[in-house]
Design a protein around this motif. Structure first.
Motif, PDB file in Angstrom:
ATOM      1  N   ARG A   1       0.833  -1.205   0.000  1.00 33.47           N
ATOM      2  CA  ARG A   1       0.000   0.000   0.000  1.00 33.47           C
ATOM      3  C   ARG A   1       0.863   1.249   0.000  1.00 33.47           C
ATOM      4  O   ARG A   1       0.587   2.210  -0.734  1.00 33.47           O
ATOM      5  CB  ARG A   1      -0.925  -0.018   1.208  1.00 33.47           C
ATOM      6  CG  ARG A   1      -1.867   1.190   1.299  1.00 33.47           C
ATOM      7  CD  ARG A   1      -2.860   1.030   2.448  1.00 33.47           C
ATOM      8  NE  ARG A   1      -3.754   2.165   2.509  1.00 33.47           N
ATOM      9  CZ  ARG A   1      -3.507   3.309   3.159  1.00 33.47           C
ATOM     10  NH1 ARG A   1      -2.336   3.439   3.805  1.00 33.47           N
ATOM     11  NH2 ARG A   1      -4.380   4.290   3.177  1.00 33.47           N
ATOM     12  N   ASN A   2       1.902   1.267   0.823  1.00 32.16           N
ATOM     13  CA  ASN A   2       2.780   2.435   0.888  1.00 32.16           C
ATOM     14  C   ASN A   2       3.469   2.691  -0.446  1.00 32.16           C
ATOM     15  O   ASN A   2       3.643   3.844  -0.858  1.00 32.16           O
ATOM     16  CB  ASN A   2       3.820   2.249   1.990  1.00 32.16           C
ATOM     17  CG  ASN A   2       3.228   2.424   3.377  1.00 32.16           C
ATOM     18  OD1 ASN A   2       2.156   3.031   3.524  1.00 32.16           O
ATOM     19  ND2 ASN A   2       3.910   1.909   4.384  1.00 32.16           N
ATOM     20  N   GLU A   3       3.870   1.623  -1.122  1.00 29.64           N
ATOM     21  CA  GLU A   3       4.518   1.779  -2.430  1.00 29.64           C
ATOM     22  C   GLU A   3       3.545   2.362  -3.443  1.00 29.64           C
ATOM     23  O   GLU A   3       3.924   3.228  -4.251  1.00 29.64           O
ATOM     24  CB  GLU A   3       5.051   0.439  -2.911  1.00 29.64           C
ATOM     25  CG  GLU A   3       6.286  -0.035  -2.156  1.00 29.64           C
ATOM     26  CD  GLU A   3       6.714  -1.434  -2.551  1.00 29.64           C
ATOM     27  OE1 GLU A   3       7.861  -1.814  -2.243  1.00 29.64           O
ATOM     28  OE2 GLU A   3       5.907  -2.155  -3.180  1.00 29.64           O
ATOM     29  N   ARG A   4       2.300   1.919  -3.409  1.00 27.39           N
ATOM     30  CA  ARG A   4       1.302   2.440  -4.353  1.00 27.39           C
ATOM     31  C   ARG A   4       1.016   3.916  -4.081  1.00 27.39           C
ATOM     32  O   ARG A   4       0.887   4.716  -5.019  1.00 27.39           O
ATOM     33  CB  ARG A   4       0.019   1.613  -4.276  1.00 27.39           C
ATOM     34  CG  ARG A   4       0.155   0.209  -4.859  1.00 27.39           C
ATOM     35  CD  ARG A   4      -1.197  -0.458  -5.019  1.00 27.39           C
ATOM     36  NE  ARG A   4      -1.819  -0.755  -3.719  1.00 27.39           N
ATOM     37  CZ  ARG A   4      -1.606  -1.881  -3.029  1.00 27.39           C
ATOM     38  NH1 ARG A   4      -0.775  -2.795  -3.507  1.00 27.39           N
ATOM     39  NH2 ARG A   4      -2.221  -2.088  -1.882  1.00 27.39           N
ATOM     40  N   ILE A   5       0.908   4.270  -2.810  1.00 22.92           N
ATOM     41  CA  ILE A   5       0.660   5.677  -2.449  1.00 22.92           C
ATOM     42  C   ILE A   5       1.847   6.546  -2.891  1.00 22.92           C
ATOM     43  O   ILE A   5       1.661   7.634  -3.447  1.00 22.92           O
ATOM     44  CB  ILE A   5       0.426   5.803  -0.933  1.00 22.92           C
ATOM     45  CG1 ILE A   5      -0.896   5.150  -0.547  1.00 22.92           C
ATOM     46  CG2 ILE A   5       0.451   7.274  -0.513  1.00 22.92           C
ATOM     47  CD1 ILE A   5      -1.148   5.118   0.949  1.00 22.92           C
ATOM     48  N   SER A   6       3.055   6.062  -2.647  1.00 23.76           N
ATOM     49  CA  SER A   6       4.262   6.813  -3.010  1.00 23.76           C
ATOM     50  C   SER A   6       4.328   7.051  -4.513  1.00 23.76           C
ATOM     51  O   SER A   6       4.622   8.167  -4.962  1.00 23.76           O
ATOM     52  CB  SER A   6       5.486   6.050  -2.528  1.00 23.76           C
ATOM     53  OG  SER A   6       6.671   6.743  -2.872  1.00 23.76           O
TER      54      SER A   6
END
Length: 274
Positions: free
Chosen positions: A187-192
């Protein structure tokens, strides 16, 4: 001041009769005879465009002696082009040999010829970082891949100048990642990645494919002059295609925009003349 051996000037002005100077004088005379016969003999040209080119190379981080070496010419005509001969009360050259001018004008900005500590304009570095953001590579992920602290890496986007070593690092990173999708497993990678793309859209940053290799590192004022010069050499069909690409297909690459501007200028001139 003595001229280098192996030059026609050494033979003529210094009266050196070594084999190298003698052969250089023979080669010069033969070249001159051929050009005169063809009606193409133009030994001297206006020095101002050449001087401006050398000065721009200096802004990029190249010293005049390095420029002379890259052009394969003696340092004396380059020094005289820029500074004249102060000891003799001579101003900078108004005319320069055609061959020397051609060799100097052929020298282009190249990161690989600069010392690592040389300070250069940050335009190319910023454009490459921005191009990676277009793909979805966040500044923090770019920094991690480059082995740098994110806050220091982000400063490249605001600093007016960077070292040639830093510029090369960003260039090499961009070459590896510009056509590679960033990781989006968590999720963090997608948001970034989404934030990086959103920032690129908001700021109208360009993908790497929009830049020609010999344009991406040019400072803004030099870039505009180079683009206008290239656009002026386009055919009417090419400028029309550029306009279509900009206004119908949303192509905002620098050379395409320059072609569209040139199309508008030509249309206005035609209207004024009618």
């Amino acid at each position: 001041m003595r001229y280098p051996h192996g030059t026609a000037a050494g033979y003529t002005l210094d009266r050196c009769r070594c084999d190298a100077c003698r052969q250089a004088k023979i080669a010069y005379d033969n070249h001159r005879s051929r050009q005169v016969a063809y009606g193409r003999w133009q030994p001297l040209v206006d020095a101002q465009p050449v001087r401006e080119h050398v000065q721009r190379l200096g802004e990029f981080g190249l010293g005049w002696q390095r420029i002379a070496a890259l052009a394969g010419v003696s340092g004396f005509p380059v020094a005289r082009l820029l500074y004249g001969v102060p000891s003799e009360g001579r101003a900078p050259s108004k005319r320069i040999k055609t061959q020397t001018a051609e060799k100097l004008l052929a020298v282009r900005p190249d990161l690989d010829v600069l010392a690592g500590t040389a300070m250069i304009h940050s335009a190319g570095t910023q454009r490459r970082i921005q191009a990676l953001c277009v793909v979805g590579w966040s500044l923090s992920e770019q920094a991690r891949r480059a082995g740098r602290h994110p806050s220091n890496y982000a400063m490249f986007l605001t600093r007016p100048r960077v070292t040639a070593a830093n510029a090369r690092d960003v260039r090499d990173l961009c070459a590896k990642l510009w056509n590679v999708a960033p990781p989006e497993t968590t999720r963090n990678e997608r948001i970034s990645a989404a934030k990086a793309r959103a920032a690129a859209r908001r700021n109208q940053w360009l993908p790497l494919a929009a830049w020609d290799d010999d344009l991406i590192d040019l400072p803004p004022q030099w870039l505009r002059a180079e683009l206008d010069q290239r656009a002026a050499q386009m055919s009417d069909a090419e400028t029309q295609s550029s306009r279509t690409a900009v206004y119908k297909h949303g192509d905002h690459s620098p050379l395409t925009l320059a072609g569209a501007r040139e199309h508008g200028r030509r249309q206005r001139r035609k209207q004024a003349a009618s």
